[in-house]
Design a protein around this motif. Structure first.
Motif, mmCIF file in Angstrom:
data_model
loop_
_atom_site.group_PDB
_atom_site.id
_atom_site.type_symbol
_atom_site.label_atom_id
_atom_site.label_comp_id
_atom_site.label_asym_id
_atom_site.label_seq_id
_atom_site.Cartn_x
_atom_site.Cartn_y
_atom_site.Cartn_z
ATOM 1 N N ALA A 96 0.858 -1.200 0.000
ATOM 2 C CA ALA A 96 0.000 0.000 0.000
ATOM 3 C C ALA A 96 0.888 1.241 0.000
ATOM 4 N N VAL A 97 1.162 1.752 -1.213
ATOM 5 C CA VAL A 97 2.189 2.790 -1.410
ATOM 6 C C VAL A 97 1.872 4.063 -0.610
ATOM 7 N N ASP A 98 0.630 4.519 -0.645
ATOM 8 C CA ASP A 98 0.272 5.752 0.080
ATOM 9 C C ASP A 98 0.251 5.522 1.592
ATOM 10 N N THR A 138 10.811 -3.755 -6.702
ATOM 11 C CA THR A 138 9.958 -2.825 -7.445
ATOM 12 C C THR A 138 10.728 -1.747 -8.213
ATOM 13 N N ASP A 139 10.088 -1.237 -9.252
ATOM 14 C CA ASP A 139 10.612 -0.074 -9.985
ATOM 15 C C ASP A 139 10.603 1.192 -9.104
ATOM 16 N N TYR A 140 9.848 1.172 -7.994
ATOM 17 C CA TYR A 140 9.788 2.360 -7.126
ATOM 18 C C TYR A 140 11.054 2.548 -6.276
ATOM 19 N N VAL A 141 12.092 1.730 -6.523
ATOM 20 C CA VAL A 141 13.401 2.008 -5.899
ATOM 21 C C VAL A 141 14.124 3.118 -6.675
ATOM 22 N N THR A 161 10.144 -5.761 -10.482
ATOM 23 C CA THR A 161 9.097 -5.680 -11.481
ATOM 24 C C THR A 161 8.302 -4.388 -11.295
ATOM 25 N N SER A 162 7.303 -4.161 -12.160
ATOM 26 C CA SER A 162 6.594 -2.877 -12.102
ATOM 27 C C SER A 162 5.117 -3.029 -12.459
ATOM 28 N N TRP A 163 4.295 -2.197 -11.846
ATOM 29 C CA TRP A 163 2.889 -2.010 -12.226
ATOM 30 C C TRP A 163 2.185 -3.372 -12.395
ATOM 31 N N LEU A 164 2.265 -4.187 -11.356
ATOM 32 C CA LEU A 164 1.756 -5.560 -11.405
ATOM 33 C C LEU A 164 0.232 -5.594 -11.329
ATOM 34 N N ASN A 185 -5.710 -4.277 -7.722
ATOM 35 C CA ASN A 185 -4.703 -3.658 -8.588
ATOM 36 C C ASN A 185 -5.349 -2.568 -9.446
ATOM 37 N N PHE A 186 -4.505 -1.885 -10.227
ATOM 38 C CA PHE A 186 -4.937 -0.748 -11.038
ATOM 39 C C PHE A 186 -5.992 -1.164 -12.070
ATOM 40 N N VAL A 187 -5.844 -2.342 -12.664
ATOM 41 C CA VAL A 187 -6.801 -2.794 -13.696
ATOM 42 C C VAL A 187 -8.192 -2.908 -13.080
ATOM 43 N N SER A 194 -9.258 -1.460 -10.298
ATOM 44 C CA SER A 194 -9.742 -0.126 -9.883
ATOM 45 C C SER A 194 -10.314 0.621 -11.085
ATOM 46 N N MET A 195 -9.590 0.568 -12.214
ATOM 47 C CA MET A 195 -10.058 1.306 -13.402
ATOM 48 C C MET A 195 -11.367 0.711 -13.925
ATOM 49 N N MET A 196 -11.501 -0.608 -13.898
ATOM 50 C CA MET A 196 -12.737 -1.234 -14.405
ATOM 51 C C MET A 196 -13.916 -0.845 -13.508
ATOM 52 N N GLY A 244 -10.053 11.152 -14.739
ATOM 53 C CA GLY A 244 -8.756 11.791 -14.994
ATOM 54 C C GLY A 244 -7.646 10.838 -14.560
ATOM 55 N N VAL A 245 -6.711 10.562 -15.453
ATOM 56 C CA VAL A 245 -5.608 9.660 -15.097
ATOM 57 C C VAL A 245 -4.273 10.272 -15.551
ATOM 58 N N ILE A 246 -3.303 10.147 -14.667
ATOM 59 C CA ILE A 246 -1.984 10.778 -14.856
ATOM 60 C C ILE A 246 -1.273 10.289 -16.140
ATOM 61 N N PHE A 247 -0.798 11.241 -16.933
ATOM 62 C CA PHE A 247 -0.085 10.844 -18.169
ATOM 63 C C PHE A 247 1.408 11.126 -18.090
ATOM 64 N N ASP A 248 1.877 11.769 -16.999
ATOM 65 C CA ASP A 248 3.306 12.116 -16.943
ATOM 66 C C ASP A 248 4.109 11.196 -16.011
ATOM 67 N N GLN A 249 3.541 10.063 -15.636
ATOM 68 C CA GLN A 249 4.326 8.997 -14.976
ATOM 69 C C GLN A 249 4.373 7.831 -15.958
ATOM 70 N N ILE A 250 5.610 7.425 -16.303
ATOM 71 C CA ILE A 250 5.811 6.445 -17.374
ATOM 72 C C ILE A 250 6.470 5.185 -16.819
ATOM 73 N N ALA A 297 4.968 10.238 -3.173
ATOM 74 C CA ALA A 297 5.435 10.618 -4.515
ATOM 75 C C ALA A 297 5.750 9.337 -5.283
ATOM 76 N N ARG A 298 5.496 9.356 -6.587
ATOM 77 C CA ARG A 298 5.825 8.210 -7.436
ATOM 78 C C ARG A 298 6.821 8.654 -8.511
ATOM 79 N N PRO A 299 7.694 7.729 -8.982
ATOM 80 C CA PRO A 299 8.674 8.140 -9.997
ATOM 81 C C PRO A 299 7.993 8.546 -11.312
#
Ligand SMILES: NC(=O)C1=CN([C@@H]2O[C@H](COP(=O)(O)OP(=O)(O)OC[C@H]3O[C@@H](n4cnc5c(N)ncnc54)[C@H](OP(=O)(O)O)[C@@H]3O)[C@@H](O)[C@H]2O)C=CC1
Ligand SMILES: Cc1cn([C@H]2C[C@H](O)[C@@H](COP(=O)(O)OP(=O)(O)O[C@H]3O[C@@H](C)C(=O)[C@@H](O)[C@H]3O)O2)c(=O)[nH]c1=O
Length: 286
Positions: free
Chosen positions: A63-65, A101-104, A148-151, A158-160, A162-164, A174-180, A249-251
């Motif tokens: 739970a990142v937050d 994780t990629d969040y390192v 790994t990333s964005w599992l 997970n994000f899938v 939540s979005m569904m 509204g979904v963030i486009f500047d985190q890649i 904060a996220r990368p």
């Protein structure tokens, strides 16, 4: 091979369980109720009673937050528990596969990150995951840290999912486009882990390995693809990070380079959209 999976009720653990039927290996799946990896004595006792060749650690505080406030709990599970596992592996000559994780990364790169790139986590989750990596990488055991990333998966949260859910509730999102980064289907990672377990290159010493699906996406691209593939009529709008404030904060950029895993272990990696389609098809079967 006797394989112990810890944190087995999560996304990745569930995908490993789904694969275990077709495997020639013998698996023991445990989650916190069967084996609490915060309890060093319990792990010692467990491996005394069950001959184990490899531990795959899927347990984590994800739970990142929430981690921003719950630092000690996140550190206990993401770092100290890994040290417990490493100690047992040292004593009993057991191999350990641990997931990170990629969040390192701090997200300031512009080019896919290789394993040797410097880490600089910007949140508690990433910092504690890095501490966990270090326990394994500084040890003398045979093991691997797989970042790994964005599992996502048809199991767990997970994000899938939540979005569904949000896409069915709202007309616009509204979904963030500047985190890649790169989305990764946990079923693909689970298959990769089993390939690594039995590969001759997983022989001695510790390794750091990057694995995600192929390709690159923003969270906006990912959300748009989810709506399209799931056939959900919701308009996804690109927004900036500053317009979606979160406690952690996220990368901005955390795409990983997978040359090493492809070359050393001969892993073929699916494109993220193809895997997303497979996962959503599988969800429809439930
Ligand atoms: N999810 C993601 O987007 C990403 C995940 N990763 C990493 O991949 C790995 C797998 O992630 P994922 O499958 O999503 O994780 P999940 O959060 O889905 O699963 C973690 C599991 O660990 C269990 N657990 C909690 N505490 C303990 C304990 N003390 N002892 C044993 N088990 C415990 C959890 O139980 P409970 O739910 O009851 O707490 C849960 O079943 C983790 O290392 C994670 O950091 C890396 C990149 C992306
Ligand atoms: C729900 C929602 C999120 N977002 C943004 C917030 C965030 O920047 C991004 C992803 O949101 P989430 O909080 O679901 O994802 P997050 O928990 O940040 O996902 C991370 O989890 C950990 C465990 C990892 O290891 C990472 O690889 C990564 O997968 O999407 C929106 O822009 N709009 C929305 O409606």
């Amino acid at each position: 091979m006797n394989i112990l999976v810890t944190g087995a009720n999560g996304q990745l653990g569930s995908e490993l369980r789904a694969l275990s039927d077709q495997s020639s290996h013998s698996f023991i799946f445990t989650d916190v109720n069967e084996l609490d990896i915060l309890n060093a004595d319990a792990i010692q006792e467990f491996v005394k009673n069950n001959p184990i060749d490899v531990i795959i650690n899927c347990a984590a505080y994800t739970a990142v937050d929430k981690a921003e406030e719950d630092v000690e709990t996140a550190r206990a599970l993401n770092a100290l528990a890994v040290s417990n596992l490493v100690s047992v592996c040292e004593d009993k000559n057991i191999k350990l596969i641990h997931i990170s994780t990629d969040y390192v990364f701090d997200g300031h790169n512009f080019k896919p990150l290789e394993e040797h790139c410097p880490v600089a986590p910007i949140g508690v989750y990433g910092k504690t995951k890095r501490e966990g990596e270090e326990y394994l990488l500084n040890s003398k055991i045979t093991g691997a840290v797989i970042r790994t990333s964005w599992l996502y998966s048809s199991y767990g949260n997970n994000f899938v999912k939540s979005m569904m859910r949000l896409g069915r509730e709202k007309n616009e999102l509204g979904v963030i486009f500047d985190q890649i980064g790169t989305p990764t289907y946990a079923a693909d990672l689970a298959q990769t882990i089993l390939t690594i377990c039995q590969h001759p290159s997983f022989g001695c010493g510790s390794k750091l390995i990057h694995y995600s699906n192929e390709g690159v996406a923003s969270w906006y691209d990912f959300a748009s693809a989810i709506m399209e593939i799931a056939g959900i009529d919701c308009c996804v709008k690109p927004i900036e990070t500053k317009d979606y404030p979160t406690p952690a904060a996220r990368p901005y950029y955390s795409v990983m380079n997978k040359a090493l895993i492809k070359e050393e272990f001969g892993i073929e990696i699916p494109y993220w959209r193809d895997s997303l389609r497979k996962c959503i098809e599988r969800m429809k079967e439930f």
